[in-house]
Design a protein around this motif. Structure first.
Motif, PDB file in Angstrom:
ATOM      1  N   VAL A   1     -39.362  20.870   0.171  1.00 37.74           N
ATOM      2  CA  VAL A   1     -38.284  20.017   0.673  1.00 37.74           C
ATOM      3  C   VAL A   1     -38.659  18.550   0.503  1.00 37.74           C
ATOM      4  N   ARG A   2     -39.875  18.200   0.900  1.00 33.17           N
ATOM      5  CA  ARG A   2     -40.318  16.803   0.753  1.00 33.17           C
ATOM      6  C   ARG A   2     -40.309  16.372  -0.703  1.00 33.17           C
ATOM      7  N   THR A   3     -40.808  17.223  -1.579  1.00 29.60           N
ATOM      8  CA  THR A   3     -40.829  16.892  -3.001  1.00 29.60           C
ATOM      9  C   THR A   3     -39.417  16.777  -3.550  1.00 29.60           C
TER      10      THR A   3
ATOM     11  N   ARG B   1     -41.762  23.635   3.270  1.00 33.27           N
ATOM     12  CA  ARG B   1     -41.627  22.264   3.756  1.00 33.27           C
ATOM     13  C   ARG B   1     -42.082  21.272   2.692  1.00 33.27           C
ATOM     14  N   GLY B   2     -43.146  21.601   1.974  1.00 37.13           N
ATOM     15  CA  GLY B   2     -43.609  20.740   0.886  1.00 37.13           C
ATOM     16  C   GLY B   2     -42.577  20.641  -0.223  1.00 37.13           C
TER      17      GLY B   2
ATOM     18  N   PRO C   1     -31.649  17.207  -3.039  1.00 33.14           N
ATOM     19  CA  PRO C   1     -33.028  17.726  -3.043  1.00 33.14           C
ATOM     20  C   PRO C   1     -33.128  19.183  -3.475  1.00 33.14           C
TER      21      PRO C   1
ATOM     22  N   ILE D   1     -36.761  15.819  -1.931  1.00 35.03           N
ATOM     23  CA  ILE D   1     -36.195  14.554  -1.451  1.00 35.03           C
ATOM     24  C   ILE D   1     -36.660  13.404  -2.331  1.00 35.03           C
ATOM     25  N   VAL D   2     -37.946  13.357  -2.602  1.00 35.82           N
ATOM     26  CA  VAL D   2     -38.487  12.276  -3.436  1.00 35.82           C
ATOM     27  C   VAL D   2     -37.916  12.346  -4.857  1.00 35.82           C
TER      28      VAL D   2
END
Length: 71
Positions: free
Chosen positions: A34-36, A31-32, A57, A38-39
């Motif tokens: 994925v967030r990274t 999950r981390g 991403p 996206i950013v």
């Protein structure tokens, strides 16, 4: 908590349930990532040149199988 401590406190049924849950709703680093991703893709895409293709991403997630993604 060590693995031995976890196994002494948790039944095999509960462990199996957590493993099944993790396949539906990833816990932790996936999950981390994925967030990274996206950013990172957002920053890349707003700064890319007109002749450069946009990146997704997953392009910033080194451990993901890019062949499995849907395009």
């Amino acid at each position: 908590m060590t693995v031995c401590e976890m196994l002494s406190r948790m039944s095999s049924v509960e462990l199996a349930e957590w493993m099944a849950f993790d396949t539906l709703e990833p816990i932790g680093e996936l999950r981390g990532d994925v967030r990274t991703g996206i950013v990172a893709s957002l920053i890349y895409n707003v700064n890319r040149g007109k002749d450069m293709k946009p990146l997704a991403p997953i392009d910033f997630m080194p451990y993901q199988n890019k062949q499995d993604r849907q395009e």
